[in-house]
Design a protein around this motif. Structure first.
Motif, PDB file in Angstrom:
ATOM      1  N   TYR A  38     -27.064  74.018 -21.306  1.00  0.00           N
ATOM      2  CA  TYR A  38     -26.600  73.425 -22.557  1.00  0.00           C
ATOM      3  C   TYR A  38     -26.973  71.935 -22.551  1.00  0.00           C
ATOM      4  CZ  TYR A  38     -23.588  77.554 -23.206  1.00  0.00           C
ATOM      5  OH  TYR A  38     -23.116  78.832 -23.368  1.00  0.00           O
ATOM      6  N   THR A  39     -27.590  71.469 -23.602  1.00  0.00           N
ATOM      7  CA  THR A  39     -27.844  70.030 -23.726  1.00  0.00           C
ATOM      8  C   THR A  39     -27.252  69.547 -25.042  1.00  0.00           C
ATOM      9  OG1 THR A  39     -30.004  70.259 -24.829  1.00  0.00           O
ATOM     10  CG2 THR A  39     -29.994  70.225 -22.416  1.00  0.00           C
ATOM     11  N   ILE A  40     -26.575  68.422 -24.972  1.00  0.00           N
ATOM     12  CA  ILE A  40     -25.971  67.837 -26.170  1.00  0.00           C
ATOM     13  C   ILE A  40     -26.323  66.359 -26.221  1.00  0.00           C
ATOM     14  CG2 ILE A  40     -23.849  67.466 -27.487  1.00  0.00           C
ATOM     15  CD1 ILE A  40     -22.561  69.729 -25.937  1.00  0.00           C
ATOM     16  N   ASN A  41     -26.905  65.953 -27.336  1.00  0.00           N
ATOM     17  CA  ASN A  41     -27.262  64.553 -27.561  1.00  0.00           C
ATOM     18  C   ASN A  41     -26.666  64.155 -28.904  1.00  0.00           C
ATOM     19  OD1 ASN A  41     -28.454  62.085 -28.028  1.00  0.00           O
ATOM     20  ND2 ASN A  41     -30.478  62.681 -27.328  1.00  0.00           N
ATOM     21  N   ASN A  90     -23.488  74.809 -17.072  1.00  0.00           N
ATOM     22  CA  ASN A  90     -24.564  73.864 -16.763  1.00  0.00           C
ATOM     23  C   ASN A  90     -24.845  73.049 -18.022  1.00  0.00           C
ATOM     24  OD1 ASN A  90     -25.029  75.220 -14.153  1.00  0.00           O
ATOM     25  ND2 ASN A  90     -25.771  76.877 -15.460  1.00  0.00           N
ATOM     26  N   VAL A  91     -24.349  71.819 -18.044  1.00  0.00           N
ATOM     27  CA  VAL A  91     -24.336  71.039 -19.286  1.00  0.00           C
ATOM     28  C   VAL A  91     -24.867  69.634 -19.036  1.00  0.00           C
ATOM     29  CG1 VAL A  91     -22.925  70.244 -21.224  1.00  0.00           C
ATOM     30  CG2 VAL A  91     -22.282  72.346 -19.990  1.00  0.00           C
ATOM     31  N   ALA A  92     -25.877  69.254 -19.811  1.00  0.00           N
ATOM     32  CA  ALA A  92     -26.408  67.890 -19.760  1.00  0.00           C
ATOM     33  C   ALA A  92     -25.975  67.150 -21.019  1.00  0.00           C
ATOM     34  CB  ALA A  92     -27.934  67.916 -19.658  1.00  0.00           C
ATOM     35  N   LEU A  93     -25.266  66.057 -20.827  1.00  0.00           N
ATOM     36  CA  LEU A  93     -24.783  65.238 -21.937  1.00  0.00           C
ATOM     37  C   LEU A  93     -25.579  63.942 -21.971  1.00  0.00           C
ATOM     38  CD1 LEU A  93     -20.933  65.705 -21.486  1.00  0.00           C
ATOM     39  CD2 LEU A  93     -22.514  67.063 -22.871  1.00  0.00           C
ATOM     40  N   PHE A  94     -26.267  63.706 -23.065  1.00  0.00           N
ATOM     41  CA  PHE A  94     -27.091  62.511 -23.209  1.00  0.00           C
ATOM     42  C   PHE A  94     -26.249  61.374 -23.763  1.00  0.00           C
ATOM     43  CE2 PHE A  94     -30.132  65.776 -22.739  1.00  0.00           C
ATOM     44  CZ  PHE A  94     -31.338  65.202 -22.382  1.00  0.00           C
ATOM     45  N   GLY A  95     -26.296  60.224 -23.096  1.00  0.00           N
ATOM     46  CA  GLY A  95     -25.650  59.038 -23.622  1.00  0.00           C
ATOM     47  C   GLY A  95     -26.420  58.483 -24.807  1.00  0.00           C
ATOM     48  N   ILE A  96     -25.909  57.413 -25.383  1.00  0.00           N
ATOM     49  CA  ILE A  96     -26.565  56.755 -26.513  1.00  0.00           C
ATOM     50  C   ILE A  96     -27.491  55.672 -25.984  1.00  0.00           C
ATOM     51  CG2 ILE A  96     -26.199  55.479 -28.655  1.00  0.00           C
ATOM     52  CD1 ILE A  96     -23.446  56.720 -28.856  1.00  0.00           C
ATOM     53  N   GLY A  97     -28.664  55.563 -26.581  1.00  0.00           N
ATOM     54  CA  GLY A  97     -29.610  54.529 -26.196  1.00  0.00           C
ATOM     55  C   GLY A  97     -29.275  53.176 -26.813  1.00  0.00           C
ATOM     56  N   LYS A  98     -30.190  52.241 -26.675  1.00  0.00           N
ATOM     57  CA  LYS A  98     -29.979  50.884 -27.197  1.00  0.00           C
ATOM     58  C   LYS A  98     -30.244  50.854 -28.698  1.00  0.00           C
ATOM     59  CE  LYS A  98     -31.090  48.460 -22.910  1.00  0.00           C
ATOM     60  NZ  LYS A  98     -32.045  47.585 -22.197  1.00  0.00           N
ATOM     61  N   VAL A 148     -26.946  61.878 -18.833  1.00  0.00           N
ATOM     62  CA  VAL A 148     -28.321  61.385 -18.927  1.00  0.00           C
ATOM     63  C   VAL A 148     -28.289  60.005 -19.578  1.00  0.00           C
ATOM     64  CG1 VAL A 148     -30.648  61.803 -19.785  1.00  0.00           C
ATOM     65  CG2 VAL A 148     -29.200  63.736 -19.107  1.00  0.00           C
ATOM     66  N   ASP A 149     -28.770  59.020 -18.850  1.00  0.00           N
ATOM     67  CA  ASP A 149     -28.712  57.614 -19.265  1.00  0.00           C
ATOM     68  C   ASP A 149     -29.921  57.277 -20.140  1.00  0.00           C
ATOM     69  OD1 ASP A 149     -28.490  54.893 -19.530  1.00  0.00           O
ATOM     70  OD2 ASP A 149     -28.804  54.439 -17.404  1.00  0.00           O
ATOM     71  N   LEU A 150     -29.690  57.103 -21.432  1.00  0.00           N
ATOM     72  CA  LEU A 150     -30.752  56.698 -22.354  1.00  0.00           C
ATOM     73  C   LEU A 150     -30.736  55.200 -22.616  1.00  0.00           C
ATOM     74  CD1 LEU A 150     -30.611  59.524 -25.068  1.00  0.00           C
ATOM     75  CD2 LEU A 150     -31.974  59.417 -22.975  1.00  0.00           C
ATOM     76  N   PHE A 151     -29.800  54.487 -22.000  1.00  0.00           N
ATOM     77  CA  PHE A 151     -29.587  53.084 -22.331  1.00  0.00           C
ATOM     78  C   PHE A 151     -30.371  52.134 -21.438  1.00  0.00           C
ATOM     79  CE2 PHE A 151     -27.387  49.034 -22.505  1.00  0.00           C
ATOM     80  CZ  PHE A 151     -27.037  48.909 -23.845  1.00  0.00           C
ATOM     81  N   SER A 152     -30.583  52.497 -20.191  1.00  0.00           N
ATOM     82  CA  SER A 152     -31.051  51.522 -19.206  1.00  0.00           C
ATOM     83  C   SER A 152     -32.534  51.179 -19.277  1.00  0.00           C
ATOM     84  CB  SER A 152     -30.722  52.026 -17.791  1.00  0.00           C
ATOM     85  OG  SER A 152     -29.328  52.118 -17.622  1.00  0.00           O
ATOM     86  N   GLY A 153     -33.356  52.019 -19.904  1.00  0.00           N
ATOM     87  CA  GLY A 153     -34.781  51.721 -19.999  1.00  0.00           C
ATOM     88  C   GLY A 153     -35.026  50.410 -20.732  1.00  0.00           C
ATOM     89  N   ASN A 154     -36.077  49.682 -20.343  1.00  0.00           N
ATOM     90  CA  ASN A 154     -36.368  48.424 -21.018  1.00  0.00           C
ATOM     91  C   ASN A 154     -37.843  48.325 -21.373  1.00  0.00           C
ATOM     92  OD1 ASN A 154     -37.799  47.308 -18.636  1.00  0.00           O
ATOM     93  ND2 ASN A 154     -35.750  47.311 -17.723  1.00  0.00           N
ATOM     94  N   ALA A 155     -38.171  47.322 -22.147  1.00  0.00           N
ATOM     95  CA  ALA A 155     -39.529  47.171 -22.670  1.00  0.00           C
ATOM     96  C   ALA A 155     -40.559  47.013 -21.551  1.00  0.00           C
ATOM     97  CB  ALA A 155     -39.586  45.971 -23.620  1.00  0.00           C
ATOM     98  N   GLU A 156     -40.153  46.393 -20.444  1.00  0.00           N
ATOM     99  CA  GLU A 156     -41.083  46.208 -19.333  1.00  0.00           C
ATOM    100  C   GLU A 156     -41.523  47.546 -18.742  1.00  0.00           C
ATOM    101  OE1 GLU A 156     -38.219  44.533 -19.685  1.00  0.00           O
ATOM    102  OE2 GLU A 156     -39.077  42.592 -20.284  1.00  0.00           O
ATOM    103  N   ASP A 157     -40.570  48.490 -18.642  1.00  0.00           N
ATOM    104  CA  ASP A 157     -40.910  49.816 -18.130  1.00  0.00           C
ATOM    105  C   ASP A 157     -41.931  50.501 -19.030  1.00  0.00           C
ATOM    106  OD1 ASP A 157     -39.042  49.463 -16.091  1.00  0.00           O
ATOM    107  OD2 ASP A 157     -37.434  50.341 -17.274  1.00  0.00           O
ATOM    108  N   PHE A 158     -41.720  50.391 -20.334  1.00  0.00           N
ATOM    109  CA  PHE A 158     -42.625  51.041 -21.280  1.00  0.00           C
ATOM    110  C   PHE A 158     -43.986  50.346 -21.312  1.00  0.00           C
ATOM    111  CE2 PHE A 158     -38.516  52.214 -23.626  1.00  0.00           C
ATOM    112  CZ  PHE A 158     -38.431  53.428 -22.958  1.00  0.00           C
TER     113      PHE A 158
END
Length: 229
Positions: A38-41, A90-98, A148-158
């Motif tokens: 199960y995935t929920i975003n 089995n459940v993946a919960l996606f956080g909110i991004g920036k 699932v952490d959608l917040f921590s990614g930054n422009a430098e990584d991309f």
């Protein structure tokens, strides 16, 4: 009230009810449901199209950011409990991004020059409570919940991947709108853009996130490959 400004929508409560109806109609055994992923975003629109709308909505008038996040998580707990009772393990919960850095919010609450920190700080409160909710569910028998952490990614990584445009949409968005204008021109190389329209990320970003969630670093306590294996 979320997204009622954009027309009809299906609440998480209704989605869970639809799931219940579907598994009853199909007579899916509990043993099979316990093998499912199960995935929920969900949650971004509660901020984009409710709490931070202008003029202030009822939610903004009634709740400070901590109270609002707590109210959302309390509802989330109810519907996740219903899924657990129905067999979800089995459940993946996606956080909110920036979302404070989306072109729409930058233009409206960021003064057109940068991320709206007020929005991102409110999201951090929600994500922190969601991670705690995952921990609570993992105390239930047989549960394997992950955040699932959608917040921590930054422009430098991309940027290391050649994704360099993060301040505007790839497609044409009409003033005051957030989605692509029908048949409007799009950017020549969407692989360089973080945002497809004024709120949603491009396929290349979604691929990076999906791989990171499946294989490792942005998912905890389990990555998604562990949930399915």
């Amino acid at each position: 009230e979320t997204s009622e400004n954009m027309g009809e929508r299906i609440s998480l409560r209704q989605q869970v009810n639809n799931h219940f109806s579907a598994i009853i109609t199909a007579a899916v055994p509990l043993s099979r449901l316990r093998q499912c992923l199960y995935t929920i975003n969900i949650g971004s629109n509660d901020y984009l199209n409710n709490y931070f709308l202008s003029p202030p909505t009822l939610a903004r008038r009634l709740f400070n950011p901590d109270q609002y996040a707590r109210s959302l998580i309390s509802l989330y707990r109810i519907y996740l409990t219903q899924l657990y009772v129905l067999g979800a393990r089995n459940v993946a919960l996606f956080g909110i991004g920036k979302i404070g850095c989306t072109p729409r919010i930058v233009a409206t609450l960021g003064g057109g020059t940068g991320c709206a920190e007020e929005v991102n700080q409110a999201v951090i409160i929600f994500n922190t409570k969601l991670k705690a909710l995952v921990t609570d569910f993992n105390n239930k028998p047989g549960a394997m919940f992950t955040y699932v952490d959608l917040f921590s990614g930054n422009a430098e990584d991309f940027a290391a991947l050649g994704i360099t445009v993060g301040d505007r949409s790839c497609c044409t968005v009409n003033p005051g709108e957030e989605l692509c204008a029908a048949n409007g021109p799009v950017c020549p190389d969407r692989n360089k853009f973080i945002f497809w329209d004024n709120v949603h990320t491009t396929e290349v970003i979604n691929t990076v996130v999906a791989n990171a969630a499946f294989n490792g670093p942005i998912a905890s306590s389990f990555n998604i490959s562990q949930l399915v294996n």
